[in-house]
Design an enzyme around this catalytic site. Structure first.
Site, short mmCIF file in Angstrom:
data_model
loop_
_atom_site.label_atom_id
_atom_site.label_comp_id
_atom_site.label_asym_id
_atom_site.label_seq_id
_atom_site.Cartn_x
_atom_site.Cartn_y
_atom_site.Cartn_z
N ARG A 1 6.43 20.26 -14.91
CA ARG A 1 7.79 20.26 -15.19
C ARG A 1 8.50 21.18 -16.09
O ARG A 1 6.91 22.12 -16.58
CB ARG A 1 7.93 18.67 -16.30
CG ARG A 1 7.98 17.18 -14.72
CD ARG A 1 8.31 16.64 -15.23
NE ARG A 1 8.89 15.81 -16.62
CZ ARG A 1 9.26 15.04 -16.93
NH1 ARG A 1 8.48 14.28 -16.95
NH2 ARG A 1 10.09 14.66 -17.59
N HIS A 2 9.49 21.19 -16.75
CA HIS A 2 9.57 21.88 -17.95
C HIS A 2 8.61 21.67 -19.23
O HIS A 2 8.28 20.29 -19.16
CB HIS A 2 11.01 23.08 -18.54
CG HIS A 2 11.28 20.68 -18.62
ND1 HIS A 2 11.13 20.12 -19.63
CD2 HIS A 2 12.27 20.85 -17.84
CE1 HIS A 2 11.96 19.12 -19.66
NE2 HIS A 2 12.28 18.96 -18.60
N ASN B 1 14.09 15.62 -24.40
CA ASN B 1 12.18 14.26 -23.88
C ASN B 1 12.43 14.04 -25.62
O ASN B 1 11.59 12.81 -25.47
CB ASN B 1 11.81 15.08 -23.70
CG ASN B 1 11.57 15.43 -22.35
OD1 ASN B 1 11.11 16.84 -22.14
ND2 ASN B 1 12.34 15.46 -21.64
N ARG C 1 15.20 24.99 -20.53
CA ARG C 1 14.28 24.35 -20.67
C ARG C 1 13.22 25.09 -19.91
O ARG C 1 12.09 25.12 -20.11
CB ARG C 1 14.39 22.78 -21.31
CG ARG C 1 15.17 21.88 -19.68
CD ARG C 1 14.83 20.73 -20.25
NE ARG C 1 15.52 19.39 -19.03
CZ ARG C 1 16.34 19.29 -18.79
NH1 ARG C 1 17.84 20.27 -19.66
NH2 ARG C 1 17.07 18.57 -17.87
N GLU D 1 18.24 19.33 -13.04
CA GLU D 1 17.64 17.84 -13.15
C GLU D 1 18.82 17.61 -12.43
O GLU D 1 20.15 17.35 -12.08
CB GLU D 1 17.52 17.56 -14.01
CG GLU D 1 17.12 16.32 -14.68
CD GLU D 1 16.13 16.29 -13.97
OE1 GLU D 1 15.83 16.76 -12.56
OE2 GLU D 1 14.76 15.09 -14.57
N HIS E 1 12.40 20.09 -13.19
CA HIS E 1 12.92 18.61 -14.00
C HIS E 1 11.98 17.89 -12.82
O HIS E 1 11.53 17.46 -11.73
CB HIS E 1 14.00 18.86 -13.89
CG HIS E 1 14.98 19.82 -14.25
ND1 HIS E 1 15.27 19.97 -16.26
CD2 HIS E 1 15.45 21.23 -14.01
CE1 HIS E 1 15.41 21.05 -16.02
NE2 HIS E 1 15.43 21.61 -15.16
O1 F6P Z 1 14.09 12.24 -19.08
C1 F6P Z 1 13.60 13.26 -18.28
C2 F6P Z 1 14.78 13.78 -17.01
O2 F6P Z 1 14.59 14.81 -16.54
C3 F6P Z 1 16.02 13.33 -17.24
O3 F6P Z 1 17.05 14.41 -17.84
C4 F6P Z 1 16.62 13.25 -15.77
O4 F6P Z 1 17.79 11.94 -16.12
C5 F6P Z 1 15.47 11.80 -15.55
O5 F6P Z 1 14.31 12.63 -16.82
C6 F6P Z 1 15.53 11.18 -14.52
O6 F6P Z 1 14.29 10.43 -13.98
P1 F6P Z 1 14.53 9.06 -13.60
O7 F6P Z 1 15.19 9.30 -12.36
O8 F6P Z 1 13.55 8.37 -14.04
O9 F6P Z 1 15.77 8.75 -15.45
#
Ligand code: F6P
Length: 749
Positions: free
Chosen positions: A563-564, A570, A615, A636, A702
């Site tokens: 991941r970044h 975050n 990022r 992402e 991501h």
């Molecule tokens: O929180 C970091 C992130 O990369 C968000 O940008 C993204 O929506 C999320 O994680 C994805 O994870 P989850 O599907 O568990 O919400």
């Protein structure tokens, strides 16, 4: 912009004569001051300092830092009354970790009156010495905002430590204190001993390379329960079982398929053809049950009046089960098209391997199974060797495999038939693609299989031919080391000699495929050239299979997934967005660069892949010496209308959406955004390219995207993907090679 009236960004210009409204509504001016420079000077942070009402002091040590908004843009925003007193200030640049040296911009003080900069348009020029002048373009924008908007924005800020755009009000960014020294220590001392950073891999990880691939195949049903039921109804006690049992249950799913008989009579035919995949049956009632697609590039589901609803649930044995994939987009569309148009038996596909021993059949079968499962096709790998071991034991000498040994031949045909029978029963319960892994090296054997499959499934023979003596030799050695057939043979040479004898017995009677539908892979394993021949291959799935096979090879190379570095979002708990990385994220970027340099120092080539979001680009930026490629497909998951919110905000403001996602995270599609299934679909070209690459690849992406990519390599079921742990500041090294996929993890911070 809500109740705000705005003045567009304008490069620093004279607005001195312009009269601003300063009465009515009691609004305030929200002013955003920006500096832009593409000539990245990451270590120099733009600041302002100036008269008391603005900054509080002409003392440069108390200057306010601008916040980095993007790669090239810095920003400071603040709120003033429309009739504020004249503010004068100057820009200065400060090195990131030092208060001591700074460079003040050239020229006179700047003056701000009524939210506009006075005087001529001018850039901020900094004289860095030795004839080096750094120029920043200056922009200013002022919006009138109502007290209510301000109050809401302030509250959002207090609650979440980040400005909110939820209500459509402008971001009020409260800049953090001037950049402090790096609390994580300096980057100078980043010497890494890679092994120091290794952490254990989770239990369900991609370590299949340590296990003989045939052991991972389907557990013979017809031989289960400890007793083998023979075709004549009698039974045999099982011989020692060494095979590992791995079961993959697929999630229940629902697909709406228009009833083909009614298609032509329907109005709005174009729409009714489109499909989507989704939610559990309990979500059917009311409008929400059928609302899946909220735009963004995937087929839109519209339930036609006469639609047939099909439920796929492997736990129920019913005619309604079919070959629909638990997937989105193209996969679902293709499945529906096949369902509507194709002959019934073609809804089930049997890929029947053909080839001499030690030609990589089992690895090809395992890889193909993994790929098709990841795409959402219900796929199973049936290994006839496993049936043979269960029925007849593992210690059969080379003579057993002679074609002129009638008992051996009959027993081998029998176990092949059992495996195919199991495959067909599984297909009748809804299975889509079965992969029958055996030599099937004579025409007679293949005719038997074709007769058995007639009217039940379509057979495509997949023949692997290898003429490279070195590769064959390596495969023989691996086979003797790994196959349960030799698990009880302590003497490697004896095992090697026996296996060579077995191979010769097969060679004597081998008949390459020339009948039916087939794909022949000739000398394709190395990934250098080779040949692929096809006969009578058509349709979506066979096409995808051929494309996959053309692109995969067994050349060992690592793939590093990370991941970044931690982003500002975050830190604030906000999803999506395009924020820059935090201090910790920057430190990780440096550590990652150091790691990559060390890990790949012996590689002749490698490439760094990022998404198009800042990022990941910033995280990869300290890596030098390798080409960098930005993929939009690696962006992402698109959180649609929830982008920029915290999970708490979603729960509070959109409780139904929150619950729907919680109930089915795999299929849930954010309004105007994406689901995990959508993400998997868009990542398919990335997987194909990763398979095709011969050099190492570092993927900086991501959380959701990496979950999906990782699941492919680790062969994790679709339903687990949204829940796979994907920690920050950790590198997952996937080693692709002849023995399959292995994983190692490094936690750098
Ligand atoms: O929180 C970091 C992130 O990369 C968000 O940008 C993204 O929506 C999320 O994680 C994805 O994870 P989850 O599907 O568990 O919400």
């Amino acid at each position: 912009m809500g109740t705000a009236s705005s003045k567009d960004y304008d490069s620093s210009s004279s607005h001195g004569g312009e009269e601003r409204e300063d009465q009515g509504g009691g609004g305030q001016l929200y002013v955003s001051l920006k500096m832009e420079n593409y000539n990245l000077k990451g270590e120099l942070i733009p600041h302002v300092y100036g008269s008391v009402p603005l900054v509080g002091s002409w003392d440069s040590s108390k200057a306010l830092a601008l916040e980095r908004e993007s790669m090239s843009m810095w920003e400071l925003s603040f709120v003033v009354p429309p009739n504020h007193e004249t503010l004068d200030f100057k820009f200065l640049l400060k090195p990131k970790n030092s208060n001591l040296s700074y460079v003040v911009e050239e020229g006179p003080n700047r003056q701000l009156i009524g939210g506009t900069l006075q005087g001529d348009k001018r850039s901020a020029m900094f004289n860095l010495g030795a004839d080096e002048i750094l120029e920043y373009r200056v922009y200013i924008k002022a919006d009138r905002v109502s007290p209510f908007d301000l109050a809401a924005s302030w509250r959002a800020y207090q609650e979440n430590f980040q400005p909110s755009t939820v209500r459509g009000i402008p971001d009020v960014s409260i800049n953090s204190a001037a950049e402090s020294s790096n609390k994580h220590g300096s980057s100078a001392n980043l010497e890494l001993d890679l092994e120091d950073y290794v952490v254990p891999t989770p239990t369900k990880s991609a370590n299949s390379g340590l296990v003989y691939a045939a052991n991972m195949t389907e557990t013979p049903r017809s031989l289960s329960g400890g007793v083998f039921s023979k075709a004549d109804g009698s039974s045999d006690a099982l011989h020692g079982q060494t095979d590992t049992v791995i079961s993959f249950d697929r999630p229940a799913m629902e697909v709406i398929v228009p009833d083909p008989s009614n298609l032509s009579s329907q109005s709005g035919l174009g729409e009714s053809k489109s499909v989507g995949t989704f939610s559990h049956p309990q979500k059917q009632e009311g409008h929400r049950g059928l609302f899946v697609d909220r735009g963004v590039g995937s087929p839109r589901l519209v339930k036609p009046e006469n639609a047939t609803t099909l439920f796929i649930d492997n736990k129920h044995d019913s005619e309604a089960k079919n070959s629909m994939p638990a997937a989105a987009g193209a996969v679902a569309a293709a499945a529906v098209a096949d369902q509507m148009l194709g002959p019934k038996e073609e809804q089930h596909l049997a890929i029947v391997l053909v080839g001499l021993p030690a030609r990589g059949k089992t690895f090809t079968a395992a890889k193909l199974t993994r790929y098709l499962r990841w795409l959402g096709h219900d796929t199973k790998h049936f290994n006839v060797g496993k049936y043979r071991r269960l029925k007849l034991g593992a210690n059969l000498a080379a003579d057993f495999f002679r074609d002129d040994n009638p008992e051996g031949l009959e027993a081998r045909n029998e176990v092949a038939a059992l495996a195919l029978e199991d495959m067909i029963s599984w297909m009748q319960e809804g299975g889509q693609v079965g992969i029958l892994d055996a030599t099937n090296s004579t025409r007679k054997r293949r005719n038997m299989l074709m007769r058995m499959a007639e009217g039940k499934c379509k057979i495509i023979f997949l023949e692997t031919i290898c003429n490279d003596r070195q590769i064959i030799e390596r495969n023989i050695r691996l086979k003797v080391q790994q196959s349960p057939d030799y698990a009880e043979e302590p003497d490697f040479e004896a095992g090697y000699h026996d296996f060579k004898g077995r191979l010769e017995n097969y060679e004597k009677v081998y008949e390459p495929v020339e009948e039916g539908s087939y794909i022949k892979l000739i000398d394709m394993v190395s990934g250098h050239g080779g040949q692929i021949q096809m006969n009578n291959i058509s349709g979506y799935l066979p096409g995808r299979i051929v494309f996959f096979l053309v692109n995969t090879h067994l050349t060992p190379r690592p793939i590093l997934l990370t991941r970044h570095g931690e982003s500002r979002d975050n830190v604030r708990g906000r999803i999506g967005g395009d924020s820059v990385i935090s201090d910790a994220g920057e430190l990780y970027a440096k550590k990652l660069a150091n790691f990559v340099e060390k890990r790949l120092k012996n590689e002749r080539a490698a490439s760094i892949w990022t998404s198009t979001l800042q990022r990941t680009i910033l995280t990869a930026s300290p890596i030098v010496g390798f080409p960098k490629i930005q993929w939009r497909a690696l962006d992402e998951i698109n959180a649609g209308v929830c982008d920029g919110m915290t999970y708490e905000e979603i729960k509070k403001n959109m409780p139904d959406e929150y619950e729907s996602r919680k109930n089915d995270k795999l299929r849930y599609r954010y309004p105007r955004g994406e689901s995990y299934l959508d993400v998997i679909q868009r990542l398919e070209p990335v997987i194909i390219e990763l398979e095709r690459q011969r050099a190492p690849v570092v993927v900086v992406a991501h959380q959701a995207v990496l979950r999906a990519l990782y699941a492919y390599f680790a062969d994790r079921p679709l339903k687990e993907i949204p829940h796979i742990e994907m920690p920050l500041h950790t590198i997952i090294e996937i080693q692709m090679g002849v023995t399959g996929v292995q994983e190692k993890r490094y936690k750098l911070m």
